[in-house]
Write a protein that holds these residues in place. Structure first.
Motif, short mmCIF file in Angstrom:
data_model
loop_
_atom_site.label_atom_id
_atom_site.label_comp_id
_atom_site.label_asym_id
_atom_site.label_seq_id
_atom_site.Cartn_x
_atom_site.Cartn_y
_atom_site.Cartn_z
N SER A 7 -5.04 -134.43 8.10
CA SER A 7 -6.28 -134.77 7.42
C SER A 7 -7.15 -133.54 7.23
O SER A 7 -7.87 -133.41 6.26
CB SER A 7 -7.04 -135.85 8.20
OG SER A 7 -7.40 -135.36 9.46
N SER A 8 -7.06 -132.61 8.17
CA SER A 8 -7.83 -131.38 8.07
C SER A 8 -7.32 -130.52 6.93
O SER A 8 -8.09 -130.00 6.14
CB SER A 8 -7.72 -130.66 9.41
OG SER A 8 -8.07 -129.35 9.32
N SER A 9 -5.99 -130.37 6.83
CA SER A 9 -5.45 -129.50 5.79
C SER A 9 -5.53 -130.15 4.41
O SER A 9 -5.50 -129.47 3.41
CB SER A 9 -4.01 -129.12 6.12
OG SER A 9 -3.23 -130.29 6.20
N ARG A 10 -5.65 -131.46 4.36
CA ARG A 10 -5.75 -132.17 3.09
C ARG A 10 -6.98 -131.70 2.31
O ARG A 10 -6.97 -131.63 1.10
CB ARG A 10 -5.84 -133.67 3.38
CG ARG A 10 -6.06 -134.52 2.16
CD ARG A 10 -6.10 -135.98 2.52
NE ARG A 10 -7.38 -136.31 3.10
CZ ARG A 10 -7.57 -137.27 3.98
NH1 ARG A 10 -6.56 -137.97 4.44
NH2 ARG A 10 -8.77 -137.53 4.44
N PHE A 11 -8.04 -131.33 3.01
CA PHE A 11 -9.28 -130.96 2.36
C PHE A 11 -9.41 -129.46 2.11
O PHE A 11 -10.29 -129.03 1.40
CB PHE A 11 -10.49 -131.42 3.21
CG PHE A 11 -10.61 -132.91 3.27
CD1 PHE A 11 -11.08 -133.62 2.18
CD2 PHE A 11 -10.26 -133.59 4.41
CE1 PHE A 11 -11.20 -134.99 2.23
CE2 PHE A 11 -10.38 -134.97 4.47
CZ PHE A 11 -10.84 -135.67 3.38
N GLN A 35 -16.65 -140.99 11.75
CA GLN A 35 -16.88 -142.41 12.02
C GLN A 35 -15.61 -143.24 11.82
O GLN A 35 -15.65 -144.46 11.86
CB GLN A 35 -18.00 -142.93 11.10
CG GLN A 35 -19.34 -142.25 11.30
CD GLN A 35 -19.89 -142.44 12.70
OE1 GLN A 35 -19.89 -143.54 13.23
NE2 GLN A 35 -20.34 -141.36 13.32
N THR A 36 -14.48 -142.58 11.62
CA THR A 36 -13.22 -143.31 11.41
C THR A 36 -12.65 -143.75 12.76
O THR A 36 -12.92 -143.13 13.79
CB THR A 36 -12.18 -142.44 10.69
OG1 THR A 36 -11.86 -141.33 11.53
CG2 THR A 36 -12.70 -141.97 9.34
N ASP A 37 -11.84 -144.78 12.73
CA ASP A 37 -11.22 -145.27 13.97
C ASP A 37 -10.28 -144.24 14.58
O ASP A 37 -10.22 -144.11 15.80
CB ASP A 37 -10.45 -146.57 13.71
CG ASP A 37 -11.37 -147.75 13.41
OD1 ASP A 37 -12.55 -147.70 13.83
OD2 ASP A 37 -10.92 -148.71 12.77
N ASN A 39 -10.46 -140.96 14.48
CA ASN A 39 -11.15 -139.78 15.02
C ASN A 39 -12.61 -140.09 15.34
O ASN A 39 -13.49 -139.28 15.08
CB ASN A 39 -11.08 -138.63 14.00
CG ASN A 39 -9.68 -138.16 13.79
OD1 ASN A 39 -9.05 -137.66 14.70
ND2 ASN A 39 -9.17 -138.35 12.58
N LEU A 40 -12.86 -141.23 15.92
CA LEU A 40 -14.22 -141.67 16.19
C LEU A 40 -14.99 -140.63 17.02
O LEU A 40 -14.51 -140.18 18.06
CB LEU A 40 -14.20 -143.01 16.92
CG LEU A 40 -15.52 -143.76 16.99
CD1 LEU A 40 -16.09 -144.03 15.60
CD2 LEU A 40 -15.35 -145.06 17.75
N TYR A 41 -16.14 -140.21 16.51
CA TYR A 41 -17.06 -139.25 17.14
C TYR A 41 -16.51 -137.83 17.22
O TYR A 41 -17.09 -136.98 17.89
CB TYR A 41 -17.51 -139.72 18.52
CG TYR A 41 -18.13 -141.08 18.52
CD1 TYR A 41 -19.27 -141.34 17.77
CD2 TYR A 41 -17.56 -142.13 19.24
CE1 TYR A 41 -19.84 -142.60 17.75
CE2 TYR A 41 -18.13 -143.39 19.22
CZ TYR A 41 -19.26 -143.62 18.47
OH TYR A 41 -19.83 -144.86 18.44
N ARG A 42 -15.42 -137.56 16.57
CA ARG A 42 -14.88 -136.20 16.56
C ARG A 42 -15.69 -135.37 15.57
O ARG A 42 -15.94 -135.79 14.45
CB ARG A 42 -13.41 -136.24 16.13
CG ARG A 42 -12.69 -134.94 16.34
CD ARG A 42 -11.22 -135.11 16.07
NE ARG A 42 -10.52 -133.83 16.17
CZ ARG A 42 -9.34 -133.61 15.65
NH1 ARG A 42 -8.70 -134.57 15.02
NH2 ARG A 42 -8.78 -132.43 15.79
N ARG A 43 -16.11 -134.18 16.00
CA ARG A 43 -16.99 -133.35 15.19
C ARG A 43 -16.19 -132.48 14.23
O ARG A 43 -15.10 -132.02 14.55
CB ARG A 43 -17.86 -132.49 16.09
CG ARG A 43 -18.83 -133.34 16.90
CD ARG A 43 -19.60 -132.54 17.90
NE ARG A 43 -20.05 -131.30 17.28
CZ ARG A 43 -20.56 -130.29 17.94
NH1 ARG A 43 -20.70 -130.34 19.23
NH2 ARG A 43 -20.93 -129.19 17.32
N PHE A 44 -16.77 -132.24 13.05
CA PHE A 44 -16.14 -131.39 12.05
C PHE A 44 -17.19 -130.66 11.23
O PHE A 44 -18.34 -131.09 11.16
CB PHE A 44 -15.20 -132.19 11.13
CG PHE A 44 -15.89 -133.26 10.31
CD1 PHE A 44 -16.35 -133.00 9.03
CD2 PHE A 44 -16.06 -134.54 10.83
CE1 PHE A 44 -16.98 -133.99 8.28
CE2 PHE A 44 -16.68 -135.54 10.09
CZ PHE A 44 -17.13 -135.27 8.82
#
Length: 115
Positions: A7-11, A35-37, A39-44
């Protein structure tokens, strides 16, 4: 974390190593919380334009991945420094031994001249 990597490399327009400070478009990055299930609360970090224009590919980087990248880069630099220090130490020991031999030779010559 394998799903997060994709998901990170997709962007990413291109792969960014370490902690980014700006997007490829020149805009500053803002830290958000997922806010996704998955990666809930994971910072980016994300470019502000990317939040507004979801169809454009602007920088996206998970904070934990960025910090791991930075840690790995620091480890590589530390290992290079360790190698350089070992090399310098060996050079200094070689020079010291050479000087010792020269001093011994000079001392022997002085003794011969005195006798």
């Amino acid at each position: 974390m394998s799903s997060s990597l994709s998901s990170s490399s997709r962007f990413n327009r291109k792969q960014v190593t370490g902690v980014p400070t700006k997007c490829w478009c020149g805009k500053k990055l803002t830290t958000y919380c997922s806010q996704t299930d998955d990666n809930l609360y994971r910072r980016f970090d994300r470019c502000e334009i990317a939040i507004q224009r979801k169809t454009e590919e602007h920088l996206f980087k998970w904070i934990d991945e960025a910090l791991l990248d930075e840690t790995r880069m620091v480890d590589v630099k530390v290992m290079r420094l360790v190698d350089e220090i070992k090399e310098l130490r060996n050079e200094m020991l070689t020079k010291f031994e050479l000087q010792q031999k020269m001093m011994f030779t000079m001392e022997e010559m002085m003794k011969e001249k005195m006798n």
